[in-house]
Scaffold this motif. Structure first.
Motif, PDB file in Angstrom:
ATOM      1  N   SER A 133       0.860  19.992   2.118  1.00 47.66           N
ATOM      2  CA  SER A 133       2.458  20.148   3.198  1.00 47.66           C
ATOM      3  C   SER A 133       3.394  19.338   2.170  1.00 47.66           C
ATOM      4  O   SER A 133       3.234  18.220   2.006  1.00 47.66           O
ATOM      5  N   THR A 134       4.553  19.511   2.080  1.00 44.62           N
ATOM      6  CA  THR A 134       5.836  19.366   1.077  1.00 44.62           C
ATOM      7  C   THR A 134       6.998  18.795   2.596  1.00 44.62           C
ATOM      8  O   THR A 134       7.151  20.721   1.860  1.00 44.62           O
ATOM      9  N   PRO A 135       7.175  18.135   1.989  1.00 45.82           N
ATOM     10  CA  PRO A 135       8.838  17.996   3.182  1.00 45.82           C
ATOM     11  C   PRO A 135       9.449  18.309   2.123  1.00 45.82           C
ATOM     12  O   PRO A 135       9.624  18.210   1.112  1.00 45.82           O
ATOM     13  N   ILE A 136      10.887  18.741   2.453  1.00 48.01           N
ATOM     14  CA  ILE A 136      12.035  19.217   1.276  1.00 48.01           C
ATOM     15  C   ILE A 136      13.392  18.531   1.904  1.00 48.01           C
ATOM     16  O   ILE A 136      14.099  18.817   2.919  1.00 48.01           O
ATOM     17  N   HIS A 137      13.269  17.881   1.061  1.00 50.21           N
ATOM     18  CA  HIS A 137      14.845  16.404   1.125  1.00 50.21           C
ATOM     19  C   HIS A 137      15.721  16.897   0.877  1.00 50.21           C
ATOM     20  O   HIS A 137      16.027  17.555  -0.322  1.00 50.21           O
ATOM     21  N   LEU A 138      16.609  18.358   1.678  1.00 50.73           N
ATOM     22  CA  LEU A 138      17.933  18.911   1.007  1.00 50.73           C
ATOM     23  C   LEU A 138      19.112  17.910   0.910  1.00 50.73           C
ATOM     24  O   LEU A 138      20.195  18.903  -0.419  1.00 50.73           O
ATOM     25  N   GLY A 139      19.176  17.327   1.309  1.00 47.73           N
ATOM     26  CA  GLY A 139      20.883  16.296   0.242  1.00 47.73           C
ATOM     27  C   GLY A 139      21.978  16.601   1.365  1.00 47.73           C
ATOM     28  O   GLY A 139      21.779  17.322   2.061  1.00 47.73           O
ATOM     29  N   SER A 182       3.755  30.053  -9.035  1.00 47.99           N
ATOM     30  CA  SER A 182       5.311  29.305  -9.172  1.00 47.99           C
ATOM     31  C   SER A 182       5.705  29.381  -7.691  1.00 47.99           C
ATOM     32  O   SER A 182       5.627  30.581  -7.608  1.00 47.99           O
ATOM     33  N   VAL A 183       6.077  28.927  -6.451  1.00 49.17           N
ATOM     34  CA  VAL A 183       6.718  29.140  -5.177  1.00 49.17           C
ATOM     35  C   VAL A 183       7.885  28.632  -5.790  1.00 49.17           C
ATOM     36  O   VAL A 183       8.992  27.785  -6.132  1.00 49.17           O
ATOM     37  N   ALA A 184       9.246  30.001  -4.995  1.00 49.16           N
ATOM     38  CA  ALA A 184      10.296  29.670  -5.335  1.00 49.16           C
ATOM     39  C   ALA A 184      10.880  29.736  -3.542  1.00 49.16           C
ATOM     40  O   ALA A 184      10.508  30.594  -2.613  1.00 49.16           O
ATOM     41  N   ARG A 196      19.956  26.252  -1.262  1.00 49.14           N
ATOM     42  CA  ARG A 196      19.013  25.968  -2.267  1.00 49.14           C
ATOM     43  C   ARG A 196      17.095  25.676  -3.001  1.00 49.14           C
ATOM     44  O   ARG A 196      17.002  26.587  -1.779  1.00 49.14           O
ATOM     45  N   THR A 197      17.211  26.873  -4.082  1.00 49.41           N
ATOM     46  CA  THR A 197      15.637  26.571  -4.117  1.00 49.41           C
ATOM     47  C   THR A 197      14.895  25.825  -4.874  1.00 49.41           C
ATOM     48  O   THR A 197      15.287  25.343  -5.686  1.00 49.41           O
ATOM     49  N   PHE A 198      13.515  24.801  -3.764  1.00 47.59           N
ATOM     50  CA  PHE A 198      12.486  24.341  -4.695  1.00 47.59           C
ATOM     51  C   PHE A 198      11.837  25.349  -5.078  1.00 47.59           C
ATOM     52  O   PHE A 198      11.534  26.082  -4.809  1.00 47.59           O
ATOM     53  N   LEU A 199      11.208  25.181  -6.397  1.00 47.66           N
ATOM     54  CA  LEU A 199      10.330  25.723  -7.232  1.00 47.66           C
ATOM     55  C   LEU A 199       8.887  24.431  -6.778  1.00 47.66           C
ATOM     56  O   LEU A 199       8.958  23.679  -7.689  1.00 47.66           O
ATOM     57  N   LEU A 200       8.079  25.325  -6.400  1.00 49.09           N
ATOM     58  CA  LEU A 200       6.788  24.278  -6.374  1.00 49.09           C
ATOM     59  C   LEU A 200       5.608  24.922  -6.822  1.00 49.09           C
ATOM     60  O   LEU A 200       5.982  26.186  -6.573  1.00 49.09           O
ATOM     61  N   ASP A 201       4.346  23.660  -7.254  1.00 50.41           N
ATOM     62  CA  ASP A 201       3.513  24.589  -7.319  1.00 50.41           C
ATOM     63  C   ASP A 201       2.436  25.522  -6.601  1.00 50.41           C
ATOM     64  O   ASP A 201       2.116  24.371  -5.885  1.00 50.41           O
ATOM     65  N   LEU A 202       1.969  26.346  -6.329  1.00 46.82           N
ATOM     66  CA  LEU A 202       1.172  26.439  -5.466  1.00 46.82           C
ATOM     67  C   LEU A 202      -0.497  25.817  -5.555  1.00 46.82           C
ATOM     68  O   LEU A 202      -1.053  26.064  -3.924  1.00 46.82           O
ATOM     69  N   GLY A 205       1.583  21.886  -4.489  1.00 45.03           N
ATOM     70  CA  GLY A 205       2.404  21.457  -3.691  1.00 45.03           C
ATOM     71  C   GLY A 205       3.897  20.434  -4.221  1.00 45.03           C
ATOM     72  O   GLY A 205       4.642  20.395  -3.573  1.00 45.03           O
ATOM     73  N   LYS A 206       3.153  20.717  -5.300  1.00 42.34           N
ATOM     74  CA  LYS A 206       4.624  19.187  -6.302  1.00 42.34           C
ATOM     75  C   LYS A 206       5.502  20.301  -6.312  1.00 42.34           C
ATOM     76  O   LYS A 206       6.058  21.182  -7.649  1.00 42.34           O
ATOM     77  N   ILE A 207       6.964  19.546  -6.281  1.00 45.31           N
ATOM     78  CA  ILE A 207       7.935  19.534  -6.592  1.00 45.31           C
ATOM     79  C   ILE A 207       8.552  20.203  -7.950  1.00 45.31           C
ATOM     80  O   ILE A 207       8.261  18.666  -8.769  1.00 45.31           O
TER      81      ILE A 207
END
Length: 391
Positions: A133-139, A182-184, A196-202, A205-207
């Motif tokens: 589980s990866t939190p997304i910090h949008l800024g 890869s997850v978009a 914003r689109t974040f790319l993560l390793d499926l 979970g690393k961004i």
């Protein structure tokens, strides 16, 4: 969506209020086989498996549930992925060994004045057990195309300073795509339409990368398993090509609904906030140039599909229209509508399906079967599952 091109169609829609989701099964003559109602969030999502079942996301007693329904409308499986109070499933995708989920703050109608959660992305096994589980910090938000007038500006329009996002949802257009490992994942500030689109390793979970704030636009997966990220609004009108690691390698001055044919040719049905229309049907060339096709009158557009012969079919200006591989236009059917549309499906024997307003339309056409290109890839275009060769 459809479980296979010759089988039942499944439509997910709102019920009598925003907190009700209705799943309807329809045969290829348009006859309703059955309907089921579920508690909903106002954002219905469903995915067909290709095994004769459909997964639906819904809330239940403070939890988010993924429910699997068979072709007869019976529940055959329920999964409760761990969630926190005040959050809900924004959207999800089926991967070979489970699920990938985008989480956002739950609707005010569901959580009242409870905590407003930041978004996150998670992966789960088939029984709902978390893998990561990866939190997304949008800024903070900012974008050059947004101005404001303040007392101190002398009534002059100035760029709006960065501000904190308000209500955050999944992006309106293609919020979740998975290409290989890869997850978009795309999230949007509802008030401004910036995303914003974040790319993560499926796998972990690393961004790996994130795009800057920009107006939400249409997206796709191309032949080389790169992501095409569109931007449209506040003066922007472009599409970028990002590698799975997030490196920007090409740009085109165009935006719209995308298709990728079996041969890798990428076409775009342009969609611009302007009338009279200046949009065209175009091809995105690998060197960043555009090949222009026919003019596109009108405004509202249903996302397109492409057949094995390279013909793209879409709805626009009250017409179901096809543009062939040589960029010739073919009018298939007149279908009046106000612009509330689904995506277009190409089914068996050239049958085309789409919804306009509150009606499902089934149109017989001379189109070939759906292309085996990466977008709309088979899972996305038929089964509603935006995954290309997941691992």
């Amino acid at each position: 969506m459809a479980d296979d091109p010759a089988g039942l169609l499944f439509a997910v829609s709102y019920g009598s209020n925003p907190l009700e989701t209705v799943l309807t099964a329809v045969d290829r003559t348009g006859r309703v086989e059955w309907q089921r109602s579920f508690a909903g969030t106002g954002h219905p999502w469903a995915r067909a498996t290709g095994r004769g079942t459909v997964w639906v996301s819904r809330p239940e007693a403070g939890w988010s549930v993924l429910e699997e329904v068979d072709a007869n409308g019976r529940t055959v499986n329920s999964v409760v992925p761990p969630s926190r109070p005040g959050e809900d499933i924004g959207t999800f995708a089926l991967v070979p060994d489970g699920f990938c989920i985008l989480w956002t703050a739950a609707s005010r109608l569901l959580c009242g004045n409870g905590p407003r959660r930041e978004p996150r992305v998670s992966r789960h096994r088939e029984d709902g057990t978390p893998v990561w589980s990866t939190p997304i910090h949008l800024g903070d938000l900012s974008y050059p195309g947004i101005g404001e007038v303040t007392e101190g500006s002398g009534r002059q329009v100035r760029q709006k300073p960065a501000w904190t996002p308000g209500e955050v949802t999944v992006a309106y257009n293609e919020p979740l795509m998975i290409s290989g490992s890869s997850v978009a994942a795309s999230f949007m500030d509802r008030g401004s339409g910036l995303a914003r689109t974040f790319l993560l390793d499926l796998r972990t979970g690393k961004i790996s990368a994130a795009t800057p704030w920009a107006p939400d636009g249409h997206k796709a997966i191309d032949r080389d398993r790169c992501f095409l990220i569109g931007v449209q609004g506040y003066g922007a009108f472009e599409t970028a090509r990002l590698t799975p690691e997030g490196r920007r390698v090409a740009d085109w001055p165009s935006h719209g609904a995308l298709t990728v044919g079996t041969d890798g040719a990428t076409s775009i049905v342009e969609m611009e906030n302007r009338l009279p229309s200046r949009s065209k049907f175009r091809r995105l060339e690998p060197d960043g140039t555009l090949t222009s096709g026919p003019d596109l009158p009108g405004y509202y557009t249903a996302p397109a599909a492409v057949d094995r012969e390279g013909t793209t079919v879409y709805w626009r200006n009250d017409q179901l229209t096809a543009v062939d591989a040589d960029l010739n236009v073919h009018r298939l059917a007149k279908l009046p509508g106000t612009g509330i549309t689904s995506r277009v499906l190409i089914l068996a024997h050239g049958m085309v399906a789409l919804t306009l307003d509150k009606e499902l339309h089934l149109v017989r056409t001379p189109l070939a079967p759906l292309a085996a290109g990466t977008w709309p890839c088979a899972d996305h275009n038929i089964q509603g599952n935006p995954v290309a060769r997941a691992v």
